[in-house]
Design a protein around this motif. Structure first.
Motif, mmCIF file in Angstrom:
data_model
loop_
_atom_site.group_PDB
_atom_site.id
_atom_site.type_symbol
_atom_site.label_atom_id
_atom_site.label_comp_id
_atom_site.label_asym_id
_atom_site.label_seq_id
_atom_site.Cartn_x
_atom_site.Cartn_y
_atom_site.Cartn_z
ATOM 1 N N PHE A 119 31.118 35.493 -23.192
ATOM 2 C CA PHE A 119 29.917 36.202 -22.757
ATOM 3 C C PHE A 119 30.242 37.665 -22.488
ATOM 4 O O PHE A 119 31.395 38.015 -22.203
ATOM 5 N N VAL A 120 29.216 38.515 -22.544
ATOM 6 C CA VAL A 120 29.430 39.924 -22.227
ATOM 7 C C VAL A 120 29.677 40.083 -20.729
ATOM 8 O O VAL A 120 29.389 39.175 -19.939
ATOM 9 N N LYS A 121 30.200 41.208 -20.367
ATOM 10 C CA LYS A 121 30.414 41.526 -18.952
ATOM 11 C C LYS A 121 29.087 41.407 -18.202
ATOM 12 O O LYS A 121 28.055 41.911 -18.639
ATOM 13 N N GLN A 122 29.125 40.710 -17.088
ATOM 14 C CA GLN A 122 27.905 40.490 -16.301
ATOM 15 C C GLN A 122 27.610 41.727 -15.459
ATOM 16 O O GLN A 122 28.328 42.036 -14.515
ATOM 17 N N VAL A 123 26.544 42.436 -15.840
ATOM 18 C CA VAL A 123 26.205 43.705 -15.187
ATOM 19 C C VAL A 123 24.855 43.577 -14.487
ATOM 20 O O VAL A 123 24.141 42.581 -14.631
ATOM 21 N N ASP A 124 24.500 44.610 -13.711
ATOM 22 C CA ASP A 124 23.250 44.571 -12.943
ATOM 23 C C ASP A 124 22.023 44.865 -13.792
ATOM 24 O O ASP A 124 20.906 44.485 -13.425
ATOM 25 N N SER A 125 22.218 45.547 -14.915
ATOM 26 C CA SER A 125 21.070 45.893 -15.774
ATOM 27 C C SER A 125 20.731 44.713 -16.678
ATOM 28 O O SER A 125 21.578 44.249 -17.452
ATOM 29 N N LEU A 126 19.481 44.251 -16.593
ATOM 30 C CA LEU A 126 19.054 43.066 -17.333
ATOM 31 C C LEU A 126 17.850 43.386 -18.217
ATOM 32 O O LEU A 126 16.949 44.127 -17.821
ATOM 33 N N LEU A 152 10.246 42.481 -22.987
ATOM 34 C CA LEU A 152 9.264 42.839 -21.968
ATOM 35 C C LEU A 152 9.648 44.069 -21.162
ATOM 36 O O LEU A 152 8.787 44.867 -20.773
ATOM 37 N N GLY A 153 10.941 44.215 -20.855
ATOM 38 C CA GLY A 153 11.373 45.347 -20.048
ATOM 39 C C GLY A 153 12.746 45.126 -19.457
ATOM 40 O O GLY A 153 13.379 44.083 -19.658
ATOM 41 N N GLU A 154 13.185 46.133 -18.706
ATOM 42 C CA GLU A 154 14.514 46.100 -18.073
ATOM 43 C C GLU A 154 14.370 46.181 -16.569
ATOM 44 O O GLU A 154 13.431 46.798 -16.060
ATOM 45 N N SER A 155 15.284 45.542 -15.860
ATOM 46 C CA SER A 155 15.311 45.648 -14.400
ATOM 47 C C SER A 155 16.721 45.385 -13.923
ATOM 48 O O SER A 155 17.539 44.812 -14.642
ATOM 49 N N THR A 156 16.981 45.815 -12.704
ATOM 50 C CA THR A 156 18.298 45.552 -12.127
ATOM 51 C C THR A 156 18.329 44.154 -11.526
ATOM 52 O O THR A 156 17.290 43.582 -11.179
ATOM 53 N N HIS A 157 19.520 43.620 -11.418
ATOM 54 C CA HIS A 157 19.726 42.273 -10.874
ATOM 55 C C HIS A 157 19.562 42.354 -9.354
ATOM 56 O O HIS A 157 20.471 42.741 -8.631
ATOM 57 N N LYS A 158 18.378 41.990 -8.874
ATOM 58 C CA LYS A 158 18.101 42.087 -7.446
ATOM 59 C C LYS A 158 17.307 40.871 -6.996
ATOM 60 O O LYS A 158 16.833 40.071 -7.811
ATOM 61 N N GLN A 159 17.182 40.714 -5.696
ATOM 62 C CA GLN A 159 16.482 39.570 -5.134
ATOM 63 C C GLN A 159 15.040 39.514 -5.651
ATOM 64 O O GLN A 159 14.359 40.529 -5.755
#
Length: 309
Positions: free
Chosen positions: A125-132, A145-152
């Motif tokens: 798998f690719v490096k797990q980053v905050d940008s999704l 659909l779009g991009e978002s950061t890995h947050k609650q």
């Protein structure tokens, strides 16, 4: 007795272990068949089968991509989708965990990808980053659909479904329902709270329009309801089939031109679904959910010499 050789549960267990190993995760023979089957189907359902699909981008997201810090990664995944490439390495590395459940995928067929091009050779798998990067995917379509950061709460955020409603309404049209006394839908906010608790109402109100969830939803265990239903169907079919084969063992051997010693009836997982085969002749008798010919019909065929080989 020759029917003592029949053990369809054991056959299916070995098949599940074989396929799980090919995919890259482990199942234990010590677990019950129903647990093994649900766990396998859970992982398999999260895999995106490489194939050509209709690929589109949320028009509001397009204008953001040009100056996006992850433009290279977004374009790479988009172009990979356009050629029907393998998108799975960009998913979460938890993909292969049997107890990992994704609400958005289970209920809305919305997947997320990690925006990295750095492959971990060990995990694949690719490096797990905050940008999704989020995308709706079914057998025919990929809609980014779009991009978002890995947050609650990002995985229970109704905004992804709102984007589908606003820009890809044809996808949701078949799932539209009228709100009636029998269908009372919680507000978007309350639905999001239910999702965080891993509960599913089956219906959501998106911009005052009621939809039932394309993926139907998840059971309290976290497993997709379709997976649980399919697992029950497979097991019922398997147990019924074993009883039928045991009852018609001799007749089946005559039909296939085999001695009682030679015949070996087994369950295997074929390209499409479960299959009942006779291993010595490699003859497929039926596949799920087909039913085996009844004993009386087998006897009739034998007596009339209408034997299929």
């Amino acid at each position: 007795m020759f029917t003592d050789k029949l053990n369809f549960e054991s056959d299916l267990k070995f098949e599940l272990i074989r396929l799980a190993t090919q995919i890259g995760f482990k199942l234990s023979m010590n677990n019950s068949l129903d647990k093994m089957l649900v766990n396998y189907l859970n992982v398999h359902s999260k895999l995106i089968q490489p194939k050509l699909r209709n690929v589109k981008i949320n028009p509001e997201f397009i204008k953001d991509i040009f100056f996006h810090t992850k433009r290279k990664e977004i374009e790479h995944i988009f172009n990979l989708a356009k050629i029907g490439g393998n998108l799975n390495p960009f998913q979460s590395k938890k993909l292969l965990q049997t107890n990992f459940h994704d609400h958005l995928k289970n209920e809305w067929n919305i997947y997320h990808f990690h925006l990295s091009l750095e492959i971990n050779k060990k995990s694949g798998f690719v490096k797990q980053v905050d940008s999704l990067l989020f995308a709706y995917i079914d057998n025919e379509n990929v809609f980014f659909l779009g991009e978002s950061t890995h947050k609650q709460d990002i995985f229970s955020n109704i905004k992804w479904v709102e984007i589908l409603h606003d820009h890809f309404p044809k996808i949701l049209e078949p799932f539209k329902r009228e709100e009636t006394d029998d269908i009372k839908v919680a507000s978007d906010y309350k639905n999001s709270a239910l999702w965080r608790e891993r509960l599913c109402m089956g219906f959501s109100k998106i911009r005052n329009t009621v939809y039932y969830h394309p993926g139907i939803g998840q059971a309290t265990s976290g497993h997709n309801i379709l997976i649980v239903r399919n697992s029950i169907g497979f097991l019922r079919w398997l147990h019924k089939l074993e009883n039928q084969v045991a009852d018609s063992y001799q007749e089946l051997c005559i039909i296939l031109g085999l001695s009682l010693d030679e015949a070996k009836f087994k369950i295997r997982i074929g390209e499409e679904t479960l299959e009942l085969i006779e291993e010595f002749s490699n003859h497929q008798l039926v596949k799920y959910p087909e039913e085996l010919i009844g004993k009386e019909e087998l006897i009739r065929q034998i007596n009339s010499s209408n034997i299929l080989t």
